[in-house]
Motif scaffolding. Structure first.
Motif, short mmCIF file in Angstrom:
data_model
loop_
_atom_site.label_atom_id
_atom_site.label_comp_id
_atom_site.label_asym_id
_atom_site.label_seq_id
_atom_site.Cartn_x
_atom_site.Cartn_y
_atom_site.Cartn_z
N TYR A 15 0.66 -0.92 10.32
CA TYR A 15 1.27 0.41 10.36
C TYR A 15 0.25 1.48 9.95
O TYR A 15 0.11 2.52 10.60
CB TYR A 15 2.49 0.44 9.43
N GLU A 16 -0.47 1.22 8.86
CA GLU A 16 -1.49 2.18 8.40
C GLU A 16 -2.57 2.37 9.45
O GLU A 16 -3.02 3.49 9.69
CB GLU A 16 -2.15 1.67 7.10
N SER B 257 2.24 -3.89 6.97
CA SER B 257 1.92 -2.57 6.41
C SER B 257 0.50 -2.15 6.79
O SER B 257 0.24 -0.99 7.08
CB SER B 257 2.14 -2.53 4.89
N GLY C 218 0.84 -1.21 0.00
CA GLY C 218 0.00 0.00 0.00
C GLY C 218 0.86 1.25 0.00
O GLY C 218 1.98 1.23 -0.55
N CYS C 219 0.40 2.30 0.65
CA CYS C 219 1.20 3.54 0.65
C CYS C 219 2.37 3.46 1.60
O CYS C 219 3.23 4.36 1.60
CB CYS C 219 0.33 4.76 0.91
N VAL C 220 2.46 2.39 2.39
CA VAL C 220 3.64 2.21 3.25
C VAL C 220 4.88 1.95 2.37
O VAL C 220 6.00 2.28 2.76
CB VAL C 220 3.40 1.08 4.28
N LEU D 140 7.51 13.76 4.65
CA LEU D 140 8.73 13.25 4.03
C LEU D 140 8.99 13.92 2.68
O LEU D 140 10.12 14.26 2.35
CB LEU D 140 8.65 11.72 3.84
N GLN D 141 7.91 14.13 1.90
CA GLN D 141 8.06 14.78 0.60
C GLN D 141 8.58 16.21 0.78
O GLN D 141 9.44 16.67 0.03
CB GLN D 141 6.74 14.76 -0.17
N LEU E 270 5.52 3.57 -0.35
CA LEU E 270 6.01 4.91 -0.70
C LEU E 270 6.77 5.52 0.48
O LEU E 270 7.80 6.17 0.30
CB LEU E 270 4.83 5.81 -1.11
N ILE E 271 6.28 5.26 1.70
CA ILE E 271 6.97 5.77 2.90
C ILE E 271 8.39 5.20 2.96
O ILE E 271 9.36 5.93 3.14
CB ILE E 271 6.18 5.45 4.19
N LEU F 295 12.24 16.10 1.87
CA LEU F 295 13.08 15.71 0.73
C LEU F 295 13.32 16.91 -0.18
O LEU F 295 14.43 17.13 -0.65
CB LEU F 295 12.37 14.58 -0.04
N CYS G 17 -1.30 7.78 7.78
CA CYS G 17 0.10 7.77 7.38
C CYS G 17 0.34 8.65 6.15
O CYS G 17 1.49 8.87 5.76
CB CYS G 17 0.61 6.36 7.17
N LEU H 278 2.52 11.48 7.10
CA LEU H 278 3.96 11.22 7.08
C LEU H 278 4.51 11.33 5.66
O LEU H 278 5.61 11.86 5.45
CB LEU H 278 4.24 9.82 7.66
N ILE H 279 3.73 10.88 4.68
CA ILE H 279 4.16 10.99 3.28
C ILE H 279 4.36 12.47 2.91
O ILE H 279 5.39 12.84 2.34
CB ILE H 279 3.14 10.31 2.33
N LEU I 280 10.52 6.83 0.24
CA LEU I 280 10.88 8.21 0.57
C LEU I 280 11.93 8.26 1.68
O LEU I 280 12.86 9.07 1.63
CB LEU I 280 9.63 9.01 1.01
#
Lengths: 128, 128
Positions: free
Chosen positions: B69-70, B66, A81-83, B89-90, A85-86, B93, B82, B85-86, A89
């Motif tokens: 975590y979500e 995952s 899933g989007c984890v 992080l973006q 992408l985490i 970065l 989450c 967090l994305i 990143l």
């Protein structure tokens, strides 16, 4: 009920009557049926409704956006899933931090005084 | 059924008999009850079971990690989960890439030839 006369995407998907009190209507417009289909598939409509009810009205749009993003990511990548992408990143950030550290170390290693720095900037290719 | 004689965390939570064929048992050990409680609250047990069934057995452990975590992220931050967090992080970065770009530009602006570079490295604080 959505602003148009059509039922919202959630009520259309669930084949039920969309009333004025529909909790989904403001966030699941009839023209974006995939958004509801995705969050329903991943989280389930009742979980989404419960979550929205617990939030301030001003936070609901952002919550639906983030749920839709998570759901789409999970459908595209059922394992991470989007984890995924985490992790990606975090890895990229680590690499760039390492590169930045190296560049700063190189800069500081020259230990240039301001006069020398100015000279080198205005006289490129100087040989001492 | 989990390796011990206790029912797995899912069956205990759902108050049902944990059999040898339990799909949850390998991933929801009795000693980590919160993991199941979280994914059940956010995704619903039946959605998780459906997702696991669609995956290769070798991918299921990663998928549960995952999902856990979500789920935990969504419980801590009901609006962004989450995805918050994305975004963070973006953003980080982007900032670091900007810093790296500036450092590289500064390094290249000196346009040092190898002899000068070597001299400056061995004679810090040189004034030209």
């Amino acid at each position: 009920m959505s602003s148009s006369n059509s039922p919202c995407a959630a009520c259309k998907y669930l084949r039920r009557k969309c009333t004025q009190e529909c909790d989904f209507a403001p966030y699941f417009l009839p023209e974006s049926p995939q958004r509801f289909a995705n969050v329903h598939r991943v989280f389930g409509a009742s979980n989404v409704a419960k979550l929205l009810k617990e939030l301030n009205a001003t936070d609901r749009e952002d919550a639906v956006k983030s749920l839709a993003y998570e759901a789409e990511s999970r459908i595209k990548d059922p394992v991470y899933g989007c984890v995924g992408l985490i992790s990606m990143l975090q890895q990229r950030l680590k690499e760039i931090q390492h590169e930045l550290h190296a560049a700063k170390k190189e800069l500081s290693s020259y230990n240039l005084n301001p006069q020398t720095m100015q000279y080198l900037l205005t006289h490129p290719g100087t040989v001492i």
